[in-house]
Motif scaffolding. Structure first.
Motif, mmCIF file in Angstrom:
data_model
loop_
_atom_site.group_PDB
_atom_site.id
_atom_site.type_symbol
_atom_site.label_atom_id
_atom_site.label_comp_id
_atom_site.label_asym_id
_atom_site.label_seq_id
_atom_site.Cartn_x
_atom_site.Cartn_y
_atom_site.Cartn_z
ATOM 1 N N TRP A 67 0.823 -1.211 0.000
ATOM 2 C CA TRP A 67 0.000 0.000 0.000
ATOM 3 C C TRP A 67 0.857 1.261 0.000
ATOM 4 N N TYR A 70 1.863 1.701 -3.481
ATOM 5 C CA TYR A 70 0.729 2.166 -4.288
ATOM 6 C C TYR A 70 0.459 3.645 -4.042
ATOM 7 N N GLN A 71 0.455 4.061 -2.782
ATOM 8 C CA GLN A 71 0.207 5.462 -2.464
ATOM 9 C C GLN A 71 1.322 6.363 -2.967
ATOM 10 N N THR A 76 0.687 -0.277 -9.401
ATOM 11 C CA THR A 76 -0.712 -0.039 -9.747
ATOM 12 C C THR A 76 -1.634 -0.780 -8.779
ATOM 13 N N GLN A 77 -2.912 -0.448 -8.866
ATOM 14 C CA GLN A 77 -3.920 -1.139 -8.081
ATOM 15 C C GLN A 77 -3.899 -2.629 -8.378
ATOM 16 N N GLN A 79 -1.417 -4.462 -9.542
ATOM 17 C CA GLN A 79 -0.205 -5.085 -9.021
ATOM 18 C C GLN A 79 -0.324 -5.334 -7.521
ATOM 19 N N LEU A 80 -0.925 -4.399 -6.805
ATOM 20 C CA LEU A 80 -1.125 -4.575 -5.372
ATOM 21 C C LEU A 80 -1.989 -5.808 -5.125
#
Length: 240
Positions: A67, A70-71, A76-77, A79-80
Motif C-alpha cells: 500500500w 501504491y500510495q 498499480t492497483q 499489481q497490489l
C-alpha cells in the motif's frame, strides 16, 4: 513542534471530511476475520509450515508495504491486488505454483462485506450529522469502499464520497483535498479532516489549508503538529 495536547475552541466548521479505513471502518478487525475464513476455505493448514496467526501477521506486513508503494505511485492497483497473497504465502514456505488460484479475488470480494466499525462510530455520526455536512475522502478502491459503506450501514451519513479514482490522485496529494472542496462546495476554512494517518490525512489536509483531527487510538508517540488529536471517536464531542 510537539503535537497538540489539548482541545482548542472550534472554528465555525460546516463540513467534516472523514477517512474510512482505520478511522470509522475497522480495517484490521475485518481483514483478520476475512483471512481466517480464507485460511479454512483453502485449507492452508495443509502446508504445515505456518499457523493462521502467522498467515495474518505476514499478510498484514506485506499488504502495508505494498500500500505504501501504491500510495507513492510506484505500483498499480492491479499489481497490489495480484501480488500480496503470492508474496505472503511464498514467504511462509509455499511454492508459488501451490498458491491457491482465486484467493486474492476471494479476499477482495469478501472483505468489504464485513461490518466492524470503531467504538462510538454510529453515536458520533448521528450526533455530528445534525450539526455538520459529512463527507468521506478515501484512497480505497471505489467499488470496494461503497460495499463497505453499505455493509456497515454507514452510507446514509455521508453526502459525498471522494475516492482516489474519482479525483485522479491519492492522499496526501493536496489536489485530492482541493477536488473534495470543489466537489462539495466547501471552503478550506470551514472544513475539518478526521483520519488516522499522519501523512495521508493530517499532512495532506494541512497542505490544503484544512484543519485536522488525528485519530490515534493506539496513542502512538509522534512529533507532528496537528490541530486536534483524539484516541477515541467519542472525544469528537469535545471539539465539535
Amino acid at each position: 513542534m510537539p503535537p497538540s495536547s489539548s482541545f482548542r475552541p472550534a472554528k465555525a466548521y460546516r463540513h467534516l471530511f472523514f477517512d474510512l479505513d482505520h478511522t470509522l471502518w475497522d480495517f484490521e478487525k475485518n481483514a483478520d476475520e476475512t483471512l481466517r475464513t480464507l485460511f479454512i476455505h483453502y485449507d492452508l493448514g495443509r502446508f504445515g509450515t505456518f499457523t493462521v496467526e502467522e498467515f495474518i501477521d505476514r499478510y498484514r506486513d506485506i499488504n502495508h508495504a505494498l500500500w505504501r508503494l501504491y500510495q507513492g505511485g510506484k505500483i498499480t492497483q492491479q499489481q497490489l491486488r495480484s501480488t500480496r497473497f503470492t508474496r505472503t504465502l511464498v514467504r511462509l514456505g509455499v511454492a508459488e505454483a501451490d498458491v491457491p488460484e482465486g484467493i486474492s479475488q476471494h479476499f477482495t470480494d469478501l472483505l468489504p462485506t464485513k461490518s466492524a466499525v470503531f467504538p462510538f462510530t454510529y453515536d458520533m455520526l448521528r450526533y455530528l450529522q445534525t450539526k455538520y455536512t459529512l463527507h468521506l475522502i478515501t484512497n480505497g478502491f471505489k467499488e470496494i469502499q461503497y460495499i463497505k459503506l453499505d455493509s456497515s450501514q454507514l452510507t446514509p451519513y455521508f453526502q459525498e464520497v471522494i475516492t482516489s479514482e474519482c479525483s485522479g490522485c491519492l492522499k496526501p496529494d493536496r489536489r485530492m483535498f482541493e477536488h473534495a472542496l470543489e466537489r462539495t462546495g466547501a471552503s478550506a476554512e470551514e472544513s475539518l479532516m478526521i483520519g488516522d494517518n499522519l501523512e495521508c490525512d493530517v499532512l495532506g489536509a494541512f497542505n490544503a489549508g484544512i484543519d485536522q483531527v488525528y485519530f490515534n487510538p493506539e496513542k502512538r508517540r509522534h512529533f507532528n503538529e496537528v490541530t486536534y488529536e483524539i484516541s477515541c471517536l467519542s472525544e469528537l464531542k469535545e471539539i465539535l
